[in-house]
Motif scaffolding. Structure first.
Motif, mmCIF file in Angstrom:
data_model
loop_
_atom_site.group_PDB
_atom_site.id
_atom_site.type_symbol
_atom_site.label_atom_id
_atom_site.label_comp_id
_atom_site.label_asym_id
_atom_site.label_seq_id
_atom_site.Cartn_x
_atom_site.Cartn_y
_atom_site.Cartn_z
ATOM 1 N N ILE A 20 0.848 -1.180 0.000
ATOM 2 C CA ILE A 20 0.000 0.000 0.000
ATOM 3 C C ILE A 20 0.890 1.239 0.000
ATOM 4 N N GLY A 21 0.560 2.185 -0.863
ATOM 5 C CA GLY A 21 1.274 3.459 -0.924
ATOM 6 C C GLY A 21 0.299 4.539 -1.343
ATOM 7 N N LYS A 22 0.798 5.726 -1.599
ATOM 8 C CA LYS A 22 -0.054 6.821 -2.040
ATOM 9 C C LYS A 22 -0.120 6.847 -3.563
ATOM 10 N N VAL A 23 -1.331 7.090 -4.076
ATOM 11 C CA VAL A 23 -1.575 7.151 -5.511
ATOM 12 C C VAL A 23 -2.265 8.474 -5.811
ATOM 13 N N ARG A 24 -1.763 9.160 -6.827
ATOM 14 C CA ARG A 24 -2.375 10.429 -7.240
ATOM 15 C C ARG A 24 -3.282 10.166 -8.438
ATOM 16 N N LEU A 25 -4.531 10.588 -8.289
ATOM 17 C CA LEU A 25 -5.514 10.412 -9.346
ATOM 18 C C LEU A 25 -5.451 11.571 -10.341
ATOM 19 N N ALA A 26 -6.048 11.362 -11.515
ATOM 20 C CA ALA A 26 -6.012 12.371 -12.578
ATOM 21 C C ALA A 26 -6.618 13.696 -12.134
ATOM 22 N N ASP A 27 -7.583 13.661 -11.215
ATOM 23 C CA ASP A 27 -8.211 14.896 -10.734
ATOM 24 C C ASP A 27 -7.397 15.585 -9.634
ATOM 25 N N GLY A 28 -6.215 15.041 -9.305
ATOM 26 C CA GLY A 28 -5.334 15.628 -8.301
ATOM 27 C C GLY A 28 -5.508 15.066 -6.902
ATOM 28 N N GLU A 29 -6.584 14.302 -6.680
ATOM 29 C CA GLU A 29 -6.793 13.707 -5.357
ATOM 30 C C GLU A 29 -5.715 12.650 -5.097
#
Length: 135
Positions: free
Chosen positions: A87-96
């Protein structure tokens, strides 16, 4: 009310796929389909499941599903995942930015890169199409 974390999944945890029952069993709730920002690469791990990594160059947008996972059972879900996924951090296309399932570098080494397909579902659909053409 129990707290939840948002989790982006990119493979067999997605709705209708092999390990989705693991999310269902822990009471996770599907929120939406999304794309990552175009800074990720995706590998097929023996055509059993994918592994996604954030990269500095040559990345693409990967199709994911975002789920609300009860915080108290997040570790249970991780223990059910195949070895080498984390598990890590993922940045979505909308910036979230949300938590997400990622693959360790050693897991991806020597595996087939499938970033060009844009996601696990598209890749496995292509595999199924190839099998139909052979038969």
């Amino acid at each position: 009310m129990e707290s939840s974390v948002f989790l982006a999944v990119n493979g067999t945890l997605m709705r209708g796929l092999e390990l989705n029952g693991n999310l269902q069993k822990i009471g996770a709730k599907f929120l939406r389909e999304a794309l990552t920002e175009p800074t990720y690469r995706l590998w097929s791990i023996g055509d059993r499941h994918p592994a996604m990594q954030r990269v500095e160059t040559n990345g693409g947008a990967i199709a994911v599903e975002v789920w609300a996972v009860p915080t108290s059972v997040m570790s249970t879900l991780l223990q059910l995942e195949p070895p080498g996924l984390c598990i890590g951090k993922v940045r979505l296309a909308d910036g979230e930015e949300v938590l997400g399932v990622l693959g360790e570098s050693i897991l991806c080494a020597g595996q087939r890169e499938i970033t060009a397909w844009g996601g696990w579902r598209a890749y496995t659909a292509e595999l199924a199409n190839q099998v139909q053409q052979v038969n």
